[in-house]
Design an enzyme around this catalytic site. Sequence first.
Site, PDB file in Angstrom:
ATOM      1  NE  ARG A 110      -3.854   0.614   2.056  1.00  0.00           N
ATOM      2  CZ  ARG A 110      -5.049   0.697   2.658  1.00  0.00           C
ATOM      3  NH1 ARG A 110      -5.206   1.449   3.732  1.00  0.00           N
ATOM      4  NH2 ARG A 110      -6.079   0.012   2.201  1.00  0.00           N
ATOM      5  CD  GLN A 156     -13.080  -1.752  -0.063  1.00  0.00           C
ATOM      6  OE1 GLN A 156     -12.268  -1.707   0.832  1.00  0.00           O
ATOM      7  NE2 GLN A 156     -14.290  -2.242   0.118  1.00  0.00           N
TER       8      GLN A 156
HETATM    9  N1   CP Z   1     -11.257  -0.084   3.013  1.00  0.00           N
HETATM   10  C1   CP Z   1      -9.971  -0.191   3.367  1.00  0.00           C
HETATM   11  O1   CP Z   1      -9.081  -0.479   2.555  1.00  0.00           O
HETATM   12  O2   CP Z   1      -9.747   0.017   4.699  1.00  0.00           O
HETATM   13  P1   CP Z   1      -8.344   0.238   5.391  1.00  0.00           P
HETATM   14  O3   CP Z   1      -7.784   1.540   4.856  1.00  0.00           O
HETATM   15  O4   CP Z   1      -8.629   0.287   6.861  1.00  0.00           O
HETATM   16  O5   CP Z   1      -7.433  -0.902   5.019  1.00  0.00           O
HETATM   17  N1  NVA Z   2     -10.040   6.783  -0.831  1.00  0.00           N
HETATM   18  C1  NVA Z   2      -9.615   6.351   0.468  1.00  0.00           C
HETATM   19  C2  NVA Z   2      -9.815   4.867   0.600  1.00  0.00           C
HETATM   20  C3  NVA Z   2      -9.425   4.299   1.936  1.00  0.00           C
HETATM   21  C4  NVA Z   2      -9.606   2.813   2.006  1.00  0.00           C
HETATM   22  C5  NVA Z   2      -8.175   6.725   0.706  1.00  0.00           C
HETATM   23  O1  NVA Z   2      -7.350   6.557  -0.191  1.00  0.00           O
HETATM   24  O2  NVA Z   2      -7.874   7.219   1.799  1.00  0.00           O
END
Ligand code: CP
Ligand code: NVA
Length: 302
Positions: free
Chosen positions: A101, A131
């Site tokens: 990430r 997601q």
């Molecule tokens: N929806 C999602 O990816 O949640 P997190 O940011 O908590 O991993």
């Molecule tokens: N759009 C949001 C998604 C979090 C899961 C972000 O990038 O913060």
Amino acid sequence: MIKHFIDLDNFTKTELGNILSFATKIKKNQKKYSNILNNKSLGLLFEKESTRTRVSFNIGMQKLGGNVIELDSKKIGFGKRESTSDVLQALSQYIDVLMIRNNSHEELVQCAAYNKISIINGLSNYSHPCQVLSDIFTITEKLGKIENKQVTWLGDFNNVLTSLIHAAEIFNFKLNILIPKKIMKMAKKKLNNKKLVNSNFCDDFDRALKNSDCIMTDTWISMGEKKSQSKLKMLKRFQVNDIIMKKAKKQAIFMHCLPAHRNEEVTDSVIDSNKSLVWEQAKNRIYVQQSILYYLLKDVKK
Ligand code: CP
Ligand code: NVA
């Protein structure tokens, strides 16, 4: 051959369909699959915060018999201490798949291009494919086949929406995108004015919401983005509240990937209502990601 999971539009409908079918099987009988990734190891590398992705990948992998190690990008000096290619080559001596990430989609794509180890996109500034594939699973579970359903998105143009557009084009559902005009212009540019068949940018709320089976939103300020009061003000009209939900089909569901900013992009009355699937969405991340892991490390062909 090393396989990666970077974006939904890298896959065919059949490939994604196979991943979803296998996820259904795992969900129905988790015990049956408790050893299928014995001796396989997953690394998790987060350069941004995460609750759901972190825990669902970790627990999901363990429930398939695999091992998990969480890597602290600062502690391993990711991108700093040695070339990224060398880090990935080193990691490939110990683990089989690495979920990343980060804030730079280009870097993520580059990690996959080195082809040293399977890479999974656990959210980047551009997309969030795990997601959205999981959300397709949740919609199908609740409403039946996704083809020809109508999903309406309200709010910002962001990583989740980009993957949702990919999904609409692949799975053939109608996606109405209600976002402020200013953001719309930037979004079209980001999409390189690519011709979209199933996704429509709209500004007529009534028309966009009418006949919608699913209403979806996400935070107005994504991780790594500066908080802007003018952006928040511009988005106020796009809050999902009871009035918005009433414009959709009577049985319409509400979805949000979470974390939510309650009473900003969605009111408590909607997120806590019986139309809301947010907790099912969070749970289903486990099964879909288990299936993605199996697809990458073995195969999910029927
Ligand atoms: N929806 C999602 O990816 O949640 P997190 O940011 O908590 O991993
Ligand atoms: N759009 C949001 C998604 C979090 C899961 C972000 O990038 O913060």
